[in-house]
Design a protein around this motif. Sequence first.
Motif, PDB file in Angstrom:
ATOM      1  N   GLU A 273       0.844  -1.199   0.000  1.00 22.42           N
ATOM      2  CA  GLU A 273       0.000   0.000   0.000  1.00 22.42           C
ATOM      3  C   GLU A 273       0.880   1.249   0.000  1.00 22.42           C
ATOM      4  OE1 GLU A 273      -3.575   2.047   2.691  1.00 22.42           O
ATOM      5  OE2 GLU A 273      -2.917  -0.011   3.088  1.00 22.42           O
ATOM      6  N   VAL A 274       0.553   2.190  -0.876  1.00 23.14           N
ATOM      7  CA  VAL A 274       1.339   3.413  -1.023  1.00 23.14           C
ATOM      8  C   VAL A 274       0.646   4.549  -0.268  1.00 23.14           C
ATOM      9  CG1 VAL A 274       2.326   5.064  -2.669  1.00 23.14           C
ATOM     10  CG2 VAL A 274       2.114   2.644  -3.294  1.00 23.14           C
ATOM     11  N   PRO A 275       1.372   5.235   0.627  1.00 18.63           N
ATOM     12  CA  PRO A 275       0.765   6.363   1.353  1.00 18.63           C
ATOM     13  C   PRO A 275       0.262   7.457   0.411  1.00 18.63           C
ATOM     14  CG  PRO A 275       2.857   5.721   2.358  1.00 18.63           C
ATOM     15  CD  PRO A 275       2.758   4.980   1.068  1.00 18.63           C
ATOM     16  N   GLU A 276      -0.770   8.176   0.870  1.00 21.26           N
ATOM     17  CA  GLU A 276      -1.402   9.200   0.052  1.00 21.26           C
ATOM     18  C   GLU A 276      -0.428  10.296  -0.354  1.00 21.26           C
ATOM     19  OE1 GLU A 276      -5.329  10.618  -1.431  1.00 21.26           O
ATOM     20  OE2 GLU A 276      -4.394   8.713  -0.900  1.00 21.26           O
ATOM     21  N   ARG A 277       0.389  10.751   0.564  1.00 19.91           N
ATOM     22  CA  ARG A 277       1.331  11.812   0.243  1.00 19.91           C
ATOM     23  C   ARG A 277       2.323  11.362  -0.833  1.00 19.91           C
ATOM     24  NH1 ARG A 277       3.307  16.648   2.026  1.00 19.91           N
ATOM     25  NH2 ARG A 277       5.560  17.005   1.880  1.00 19.91           N
ATOM     26  N   VAL A 278       2.741  10.112  -0.743  1.00 19.82           N
ATOM     27  CA  VAL A 278       3.681   9.574  -1.725  1.00 19.82           C
ATOM     28  C   VAL A 278       3.080   9.596  -3.128  1.00 19.82           C
ATOM     29  CG1 VAL A 278       4.897   7.492  -2.473  1.00 19.82           C
ATOM     30  CG2 VAL A 278       4.940   8.166  -0.061  1.00 19.82           C
ATOM     31  N   GLU A 279       1.806   9.247  -3.240  1.00 19.32           N
ATOM     32  CA  GLU A 279       1.158   9.253  -4.550  1.00 19.32           C
ATOM     33  C   GLU A 279       1.213  10.644  -5.181  1.00 19.32           C
ATOM     34  OE1 GLU A 279       0.473   6.728  -6.141  1.00 19.32           O
ATOM     35  OE2 GLU A 279      -0.706   5.222  -5.090  1.00 19.32           O
ATOM     36  N   ASP A 417      -5.797   3.356 -18.929  1.00 17.70           N
ATOM     37  CA  ASP A 417      -5.601   2.340 -17.887  1.00 17.70           C
ATOM     38  C   ASP A 417      -4.995   3.033 -16.673  1.00 17.70           C
ATOM     39  OD1 ASP A 417      -5.468  -0.047 -16.575  1.00 17.70           O
ATOM     40  OD2 ASP A 417      -3.824  -0.897 -17.770  1.00 17.70           O
ATOM     41  N   PRO A 418      -5.791   3.869 -15.974  1.00 16.96           N
ATOM     42  CA  PRO A 418      -5.241   4.762 -14.945  1.00 16.96           C
ATOM     43  C   PRO A 418      -4.470   4.026 -13.848  1.00 16.96           C
ATOM     44  CG  PRO A 418      -7.529   5.316 -15.433  1.00 16.96           C
ATOM     45  CD  PRO A 418      -7.242   4.016 -16.125  1.00 16.96           C
ATOM     46  N   TYR A 419      -3.385   4.610 -13.456  1.00 15.09           N
ATOM     47  CA  TYR A 419      -2.544   4.087 -12.383  1.00 15.09           C
ATOM     48  C   TYR A 419      -2.293   5.222 -11.402  1.00 15.09           C
ATOM     49  CZ  TYR A 419       0.892   6.387 -15.359  1.00 15.09           C
ATOM     50  OH  TYR A 419       1.558   7.305 -16.126  1.00 15.09           O
ATOM     51  N   SER A 420      -1.653   4.898 -10.269  1.00 14.60           N
ATOM     52  CA  SER A 420      -1.409   5.888  -9.225  1.00 14.60           C
ATOM     53  C   SER A 420      -2.721   6.627  -8.938  1.00 14.60           C
ATOM     54  CB  SER A 420      -0.289   6.842  -9.659  1.00 14.60           C
ATOM     55  OG  SER A 420       0.067   7.726  -8.622  1.00 14.60           O
ATOM     56  N   ILE A 421      -2.721   7.962  -8.946  1.00 15.30           N
ATOM     57  CA  ILE A 421      -3.940   8.730  -8.668  1.00 15.30           C
ATOM     58  C   ILE A 421      -4.284   9.660  -9.831  1.00 15.30           C
ATOM     59  CG2 ILE A 421      -3.755   8.630  -6.155  1.00 15.30           C
ATOM     60  CD1 ILE A 421      -2.423  11.426  -6.265  1.00 15.30           C
ATOM     61  N   TYR A 422      -3.906   9.273 -11.053  1.00 18.56           N
ATOM     62  CA  TYR A 422      -4.146  10.138 -12.208  1.00 18.56           C
ATOM     63  C   TYR A 422      -5.630  10.364 -12.480  1.00 18.56           C
ATOM     64  CZ  TYR A 422       0.643  10.801 -13.778  1.00 18.56           C
ATOM     65  OH  TYR A 422       1.957  11.203 -13.867  1.00 18.56           O
ATOM     66  N   ASN A 423      -6.481   9.437 -12.008  1.00 19.01           N
ATOM     67  CA  ASN A 423      -7.913   9.621 -12.241  1.00 19.01           C
ATOM     68  C   ASN A 423      -8.502  10.757 -11.398  1.00 19.01           C
ATOM     69  OD1 ASN A 423      -7.655   8.346  -9.794  1.00 19.01           O
ATOM     70  ND2 ASN A 423      -9.009   6.627 -10.274  1.00 19.01           N
ATOM     71  N   ARG A 424      -7.724  11.357 -10.526  1.00 17.93           N
ATOM     72  CA  ARG A 424      -8.203  12.482  -9.717  1.00 17.93           C
ATOM     73  C   ARG A 424      -7.951  13.838 -10.383  1.00 17.93           C
ATOM     74  NH1 ARG A 424      -5.965  10.891  -3.641  1.00 17.93           N
ATOM     75  NH2 ARG A 424      -6.482   8.642  -3.735  1.00 17.93           N
ATOM     76  N   PHE A 425      -7.182  13.843 -11.459  1.00 13.90           N
ATOM     77  CA  PHE A 425      -6.772  15.118 -12.043  1.00 13.90           C
ATOM     78  C   PHE A 425      -7.464  15.363 -13.380  1.00 13.90           C
ATOM     79  CE2 PHE A 425      -3.006  13.531  -9.639  1.00 13.90           C
ATOM     80  CZ  PHE A 425      -3.085  14.440  -8.592  1.00 13.90           C
ATOM     81  N   GLU A 426      -7.684  16.627 -13.655  1.00 13.46           N
ATOM     82  CA  GLU A 426      -8.266  17.019 -14.929  1.00 13.46           C
ATOM     83  C   GLU A 426      -7.143  17.421 -15.897  1.00 13.46           C
ATOM     84  OE1 GLU A 426     -11.143  20.080 -14.529  1.00 13.46           O
ATOM     85  OE2 GLU A 426     -12.435  18.950 -13.162  1.00 13.46           O
ATOM     86  N   ASP A 464      -0.480  15.938   4.033  1.00 15.21           N
ATOM     87  CA  ASP A 464       0.581  15.563   4.958  1.00 15.21           C
ATOM     88  C   ASP A 464       0.607  14.039   5.090  1.00 15.21           C
ATOM     89  OD1 ASP A 464       1.219  18.239   5.431  1.00 15.21           O
ATOM     90  OD2 ASP A 464      -0.280  18.397   7.032  1.00 15.21           O
ATOM     91  N   GLY A 465       1.647  13.533   5.716  1.00 15.89           N
ATOM     92  CA  GLY A 465       1.712  12.095   5.948  1.00 15.89           C
ATOM     93  C   GLY A 465       3.111  11.548   5.743  1.00 15.89           C
ATOM     94  N   LYS A 466       3.233  10.252   5.967  1.00 12.54           N
ATOM     95  CA  LYS A 466       4.535   9.598   5.832  1.00 12.54           C
ATOM     96  C   LYS A 466       4.875   9.394   4.367  1.00 12.54           C
ATOM     97  CE  LYS A 466       2.763   4.833   6.205  1.00 12.54           C
ATOM     98  NZ  LYS A 466       2.897   3.555   6.922  1.00 12.54           N
ATOM     99  N   VAL A 467       6.165   9.180   4.107  1.00 10.28           N
ATOM    100  CA  VAL A 467       6.611   9.062   2.717  1.00 10.28           C
ATOM    101  C   VAL A 467       7.353   7.754   2.447  1.00 10.28           C
ATOM    102  CG1 VAL A 467       6.756  11.543   2.369  1.00 10.28           C
ATOM    103  CG2 VAL A 467       8.775  10.291   3.184  1.00 10.28           C
TER     104      VAL A 467
END
Length: 549
Positions: A273-279, A417-426, A464-467
């Motif tokens: 699992e990848v932390p949110e900040r890292v994404e 074929d979205p990966y990481s968090i690219y589906n959150r961006f316009e 914020d968060g761990k990396v």
Amino acid sequence: MSEKIASAIRGAVPDGVIDSGESGGVPVFRLKPEAVLPVCRCLKDSLELRFDYPESITGVDRGDRIELIYHLSSLLTGAKVILRTDIAGDDPTADSVVSVWKGANWQEREIFDLLGVKFRNHPDLRRILLPEGWDGYPLRKDYVIPENDRHFLPDDWSVLCEDTEPEAPVCVTEEDGTVICEPGRFRTEEIQINMGPQHPSTHGVLRLLLTLDGEIVVDCRPDIGYLHRGMEKLAEMRTYIQFIPITDRFDYLSSMLNNAVYVGALEKLGGIEVPERVEYIRVIMMELQRIASHLVFYGSMALDLGATTPFLYAFREREDIIDLFEMTCGARLTYNYFRPGGVSRDLPDEFVPKCREFISKMRKRLPEYDALFTENEIFLLRTRGVGVISAEDAKDYGMSGPNLRGSGVAYDVRKADPYSIYNRFEFDVAVRQEGDVLSRYLVRLQEIRESLRIIEQALDGLPDGKVNYKLPPVFKLPEGEVYHHIESSRGDLGCFIISDGSPKPYRLKWRAPSFISLQALPKMVKGWKVADVVAAVGSLDIVLGEVDR
């Protein structure tokens, strides 16, 4: 869709399917060797399925046999399928699928070169990365690396030379039978010249064997492998973590993206699992890297066509990105920044304001780029309508990235074929319809603008968060396999890993978009002049480290 695929395959070869299953949600079919070609032809020709994109073909030494694995995609429907077949290891032979997809040509040659598989009816089956006369097949498990680690040096260098006939004298036979050779008498004939491997316009150690009629290109044969370093073999000899810095050396203008696809494959297979900040940090770094790479393209394309000033402009802005990378990870070219489940270190406090400053500056500078070069009349004459490749041919060759989108195919892995968090961006996928040198150039400039949009959104939402993710002292992956791909600066960059449960990969295959796209160059340059070859090569934006691996 899986049922339709299964029905089509079983209909094409009723007795050819040994078993079936799925891997990561993708249907998998194990076929008899003789069933592969008819199944591939069926999948491509089906009006409903249209598997028009030969994404990756991999060979694996299983000890007692060679396994061939075909990752196929449909750009029309987004469907995927994996075909597998086993062939005898003593004298491995399989049917070529080049008659189905032109893009299988170099991929099959690579498997022949490194694993010794012979492909029946292949139009040009010869070594591609290693020189003719090389002894053995390095990706075989029983291949012995010489203890002194010397490069291949044949006793008889003639094995590396092409057969050439002596040139006949330019003579004319008169009516009375007299044969004379006069300086004033001329005849035309085709000649062969070498462009490269030491040539500033080939963007590295690339040799193009050009056949010319006058100044018109009749044939073009790329010769690669001068920078081959055996990266996939190295992967089998390194732990998963040790191989991360080696990924920097594939496409050395997009090291962050190389890190991303490799680490993403490890995370997918390992269930990390990848932390949110890292994404968010990763997206920022990947898009900054895309801009930096496209700036090198802009500057070098201008140099290729005789303009010096755009190169200076591009490297001025690229320096700002490199400074951002340096303040984050301490390096300016090969970054070794991504880690499974994290990154090597967090962003420094000054990163975000400096990055926003760069975004503002870059947006102001892009109109200057257009005024300086894009709208230049000489540039337009050199690029418009030159080196055209159609959408169908581009898909058939397996091209991707700006080279494919420049031919009107809106395929971007970030969207398809979205990966990481690219589906959150316009952001919009940059597409042009013309398929020429100019269209590929314009797609990349538009991508710079879209990357700036993505970075700005990521900075706004940076949490914020761990990396990092706490890795065990000896990092292993469970037995199994994974294929992960991303949208790199040069297109569809894929990493296929087979794990046997040890700390090292059993097999790693790197799907290099530069390697795939380069095989389409002869199609693009035939009928054009030598000067146009320079423009066509530049428009592909290849990196030879990625081509040769």
